[in-house]
Enzyme design. Structure first.
Site, short mmCIF file in Angstrom:
data_model
loop_
_atom_site.label_atom_id
_atom_site.label_comp_id
_atom_site.label_asym_id
_atom_site.label_seq_id
_atom_site.Cartn_x
_atom_site.Cartn_y
_atom_site.Cartn_z
N THR A 137 42.04 39.19 41.39
CA THR A 137 43.30 38.90 42.06
C THR A 137 44.36 40.01 42.26
O THR A 137 45.11 40.17 42.90
CB THR A 137 43.96 37.47 41.51
OG1 THR A 137 42.99 36.45 41.80
CG2 THR A 137 45.24 37.18 42.13
N SER B 186 36.06 38.14 40.56
CA SER B 186 35.31 37.93 39.46
C SER B 186 34.28 37.04 39.72
O SER B 186 33.31 37.15 38.44
CB SER B 186 36.15 37.60 38.36
OG SER B 186 36.76 36.48 38.26
N THR C 37 40.48 36.72 36.88
CA THR C 37 40.76 35.95 35.96
C THR C 37 39.48 34.74 35.82
O THR C 37 39.65 34.31 34.74
CB THR C 37 42.20 35.00 36.03
OG1 THR C 37 42.03 34.30 37.54
CG2 THR C 37 43.26 35.91 36.12
N ASP C 38 38.98 34.26 36.88
CA ASP C 38 37.86 33.41 36.67
C ASP C 38 36.88 33.45 35.59
O ASP C 38 36.19 32.72 35.17
CB ASP C 38 37.42 33.05 38.11
CG ASP C 38 38.17 32.42 39.21
OD1 ASP C 38 39.27 32.03 38.50
OD2 ASP C 38 38.10 32.39 40.27
#
Length: 361
Positions: free
Chosen positions: A12, A55, A86-87
């Site tokens: 992101t 990710s 972040t995932d």
């Protein structure tokens, strides 16, 4: 002046709008550099792209690509920052923690919930905080920096899909906080470090953290990623699924059990199929669907029975930490006694509590 290398992998933080929705843009190194210009004079920062992925598209072989890039550069810098989506950041942070468990510098992962190109992005602060952390000579190992907090790489858990305060440190103290560009290490983390033993003393390994999977294996076609099956217990689970695990040649199984590590032991077919896996030398590990406190296979019948079958405890490891740990271990050895020994050893802060039947509930 401290030198910091920032490696970009997408996510992101470097995403831009497109017809298909937000997705990582092309090399945005100049924009990123402009966002941290206020650190000029304190840090010498270099940006280098590795790959450019959301990710959710990260796969295990990508971890080895990141590993080799770090190994190539780390001697020339005071610290490394990795920009990551972040995932799956918690998986990558855990795997890199094992790969670099003896590293004497800080390797820091960070990202953002809002793209850095947006005015309300949390990416600028996270990136600056990560650079400050990576350059701090008091820290060594792999960490995640997010929303003012510094967390151990094997302990991060993403609790929110949109909130900027996205991560918690699970079953482990926060390493530190960053306020007004100053890093403060917590007393709880210092006390935890005093309890932890150098893994070389336990395992007798000289370079266990760095020897598995060579550079040539990554560059060529010989890199073999162990197959690990994640099995989440649900009411009415069909034990026939375990036959599929055997048929497809999975080398390890992690169960996300209930509570302290329970599974439906009244289902005799499940027990028989599970025992068959274990007799084949396939490590089966019991984790928990609960976020906090971990596994204790000595408390309830449903856990005791699992332990007697030969299912190993994940203790207080997160699912991400035990999944990547087993993958890392299977890349080093196929000896079941060694696999068990490594799993039950605290390598880099992933195990803090080993419950016994003497513990209170």
């Amino acid at each position: 002046m401290k030198r910091v290398l920032v490696l970009t992998t997408g996510g992101t933080i470097v995403s831009l709008r497109s017809k298909e929705g937000l997705k990582p843009g092309d090399d945005l190194s100049q924009m990123l550099f402009n966002k941290i210009i206020s650190l000029a004079g304190e840090y010498d920062v270099t940006f280098e792209p590795i790959f450019n992925k959301d990710s959710s598209n990260i796969i295990p072989s990508d971890w080895y690509i990141v590993k080799e890039t770090i190994r190539k550069h780390i001697d020339k810098y005071d610290g490394i920052v990795i920009l990551h989506g972040t995932d799956t950041m918690s998986y990558s942070a855990a795997m890199l923690s094992y790969m670099f468990c003896n590293v004497e510098k800080a390797i820091v992962l960070t990202g953002s919930q809002i793209p850095i190109a947006f005015d309300n992005s949390d990416g600028v602060k996270n990136l600056k905080d990560a650079i400050i952390t990576a350059a701090d000579g008091r820290l060594s190992g792999v960490f995640v920096v997010f929303h003012d907090k510094i967390m151990k790489g094997t302990r991060v858990y993403k609790r929110s899909s949109i909130n900027k305060d996205a991560y918690i440190s699970c079953n482990y103290p926060y390493v530190g906080v960053i306020k007004e560009r100053k890093l403060y290490i917590t007393d709880d983390y210092k006390r935890m470090q005093e309890k932890e033993v150098d893994i070389k003393e336990i395992l007798g390994a000289n370079d266990i953290c760095l020897n598995n999977q060579s550079t040539s294996a990554v560059a060529g076609k010989t890199l073999k990623i162990p197959k690990i099956f994640m099995l989440k217990m649900v009411p009415g689970f069909e034990p026939g699924l375990l036959d599929y695990i055997l048929k497809e040649g999975y080398q390890g199984v992690i169960i996300e059990g209930y509570g302290l590590g329970g599974m439906p032991v009244a289902n005799m077919q499940l027990l028989e199929n599970m025992e068959r896996l274990i007799k084949r030398g396939i490590p089966v590990i019991m984790a928990t669907q609960c976020v906090y406190d971990g596994v204790n296979l000595d408390t309830y019948e449903v856990g005791v029975t699992a332990g007697r079958l030969g299912i190993l405890s994940a203790y207080d490891m997160t699912t991400e930490a035990v999944y990547t740990k087993l993958m890392w271990i299977l890349g080093i050895t196929d000896s079941y006694p060694e696999i068990k020994k490594f799993l039950q050893t605290n390598i880099c802060g992933e195990i803090a509590v080993k419950h016994t039947n003497n513990d209170e509930i």
